[in-house]
Design an enzyme around this catalytic site. Sequence first.
Site, PDB file in Angstrom:
ATOM      1  CG  HIS A 166      -1.939  -1.133   1.125  1.00 21.78           C
ATOM      2  ND1 HIS A 166      -1.953  -2.146   2.054  1.00 21.78           N
ATOM      3  CD2 HIS A 166      -2.889  -1.432   0.223  1.00 21.78           C
ATOM      4  CE1 HIS A 166      -2.901  -3.014   1.728  1.00 21.78           C
ATOM      5  NE2 HIS A 166      -3.488  -2.609   0.628  1.00 21.78           N
ATOM      6  N   GLY A 173      -9.171  -6.103  -0.418  1.00 16.29           N
ATOM      7  CA  GLY A 173      -9.386  -4.925  -1.254  1.00 16.29           C
ATOM      8  C   GLY A 173      -8.856  -5.191  -2.645  1.00 16.29           C
ATOM      9  CG  PHE A 225      -3.254  -4.245  -4.231  1.00 14.13           C
ATOM     10  CD1 PHE A 225      -3.041  -3.812  -5.533  1.00 14.13           C
ATOM     11  CD2 PHE A 225      -3.017  -3.356  -3.200  1.00 14.13           C
ATOM     12  CE1 PHE A 225      -2.592  -2.527  -5.795  1.00 14.13           C
ATOM     13  CE2 PHE A 225      -2.571  -2.076  -3.454  1.00 14.13           C
ATOM     14  CZ  PHE A 225      -2.355  -1.652  -4.752  1.00 14.13           C
ATOM     15  N   GLY A 226      -6.052  -7.740  -3.568  1.00 14.67           N
ATOM     16  CA  GLY A 226      -6.381  -9.133  -3.284  1.00 14.67           C
ATOM     17  C   GLY A 226      -7.126  -9.765  -4.447  1.00 14.67           C
TER      18      GLY A 226
END
Lengths: 348, 348
Positions: A70, A118, A120-121
């Site tokens: 992040h 979120g 990226f997952g």
Amino acid sequence: MAPSAPLKKTTFLLNWYANPYHTPIFVAKKRGFYEEEGIDLAIMETTNPSDVTEIVGSGAADMGLKAMIHILAAKDRGINITSMGALLDEPPTGLIFKASLGITKFTDIVGKRVGYIGHFGKIMIDDLAKQAGLAPDSYTTVRVGMNVTDAIMRGVIDTGIGFTNFQRLELEELTGEPAGMLRIDECNGLGCCCFCSVMFVASDAYFQKNKDTVAAFLRATRRAMDIVIEYPDVAWEDMCIMNPRLRSTKRMVNVEVEVDGKKATARVETGSDVYEKIYQRTLPYFSRTLLNVERDWAKVGDFCKYLHVLENEVDQHTVYSNELVPAMGKASVEPLTPGGVLGLVSQQ
Amino acid sequence: MAPSAPLKKTTFLLNWYANPYHTPIFVAKKRGFYEEEGIDLAIMETTNPSDVTEIVGSGAADMGLKAMIHILAAKDRGINITSMGALLDEPPTGLIFKASLGITKFTDIVGKRVGYIGHFGKIMIDDLAKQAGLAPDSYTTVRVGMNVTDAIMRGVIDTGIGFTNFQRLELEELTGEPAGMLRIDECNGLGCCCFCSVMFVASDAYFQKNKDTVAAFLRATRRAMDIVIEYPDVAWEDMCIMNPRLRSTKRMVNVEVEVDGKKATARVETGSDVYEKIYQRTLPYFSRTLLNVERDWAKVGDFCKYLHVLENEVDQHTVYSNELVPAMGKASVEPLTPGGVLGLVSQQ
């Protein structure tokens, strides 16, 4: 510093609610290590981890915690924050599930609802699915934030992304059965879950203008980290006094039972020690040195490039600094804490 | 506002960790009421309630929550914050204790260790002791912060100041026996615990410069408050999805028991629903209108003068405003939520 100097009010925003992996910060707070360094640290929690980079980046909070990936994403969006040290190194992350679900390999997600934290997952799951040759409509993804355990318990998802030392333990606690995990790093051949490493951050502007405060903060935190690693039970008691809702509530109670039609009173255990378990399982992942790990930043940078999750060219070497981490190979002769880690001599 | 207008990032600092009495704020967040008003609300928690007035007063956080008495104390210290509405009206506060301790009247604190939250609590206890004719050395006071339950369980104090709808329930949960409470307001003839009312606050500067945002925030919060009051179970489920660690973990498990030398398996209940209980017992104290209550401010101001806890003359009428609270007797014809509280019509 002179003991009579006024303390500098400094705000610190955690990356989630105060939980066992924040223990070093609370130990330093409780033992007055920040005050000894001239800092009155106001520790705040976020209720939405996605808010942290913007709040720290804008300077509304002086310092905080955020995961490696992040920090790169923030840079990509024009939010300039510096990783000035590490709290947790690479806690293993992956798809967690009740063992009875029978998942043993990645392709077992076919027909399943897969929760992610979120943006990226979801990209990571979809990429792994593609690598495994799965059709995009053969599984469903559901955004559930950090609360994957609750989403599984509510029946919203079958499996979802969590930490081996956190949500997996919560799931075992609530279901009473073993929980399994497919590690994202293993499926991706990364070697470890570097993208989840949790870093100490400040805006670039704060970092440049307040080097004394940052160095003092890291010294105090390092003293507490030594206690966490060497005297984990002492540190955990500090943490529970600061945050009693994390304390184990395990205890024996009397309950009425019926055996062969006969009523009787039995002593049984009730309550939960899930946070104590999370703490114990987190001990291996605490950064003993607080150093940014060069190798991990390189891996995360490459992984982001591979996944095409950043819009711009972001050089991962520009977002971190070990300049103010204590014990960088410069002899000081003096120990960080007179008398050793627990300061036993000075307490006598 | 136009739906396409960019959202205004606004930080909000709770007065403690996210707990059941913050439910209206999380309901408004979850249902998108703040977003509909153009606000991207970042809800933060404090780990030290004493930090809040300074952080909000300095503008580091835009808005927050704080108790009436601390708003006056802030003013007294030159920190100018405005109470722009009420979340909780007068939750009863007092000395809580295990019933087996046998306290029935204030003079029973003789020989006991009495915990208090902060500065004002000690003054209140010492004043009541003086009124009751107790010698100052006939009891001991111990500062324990908000964690009175844990301090009693650890054996650090015998009794301490807590809320009837919070720490008293925690104590009952952990000890398995009834907990008693001596209400401070009753001992003092105050009529109610106005000093504990929890208010929405912002710095005077923020309040004056951002009236549109404050009014929008209060409208969105009021819509959620209506759901809490009229559909408390719906609101609680929202709260648990946002903060799963508050969800009841009550469940049946199998345990091995031995009765008359015979081993058997019994189904017994384990887990805890203490936060759900706290929520249910808090429902009567939520402010249905969000209005500052004139009478309570007058009482708190007089009480502070009586206790001599403020250094300067502080006029309690200067620290609050109902200007931006919705539904102030001006007809709008339109309901706050089209289709009524839950917006059922618009959801179809």
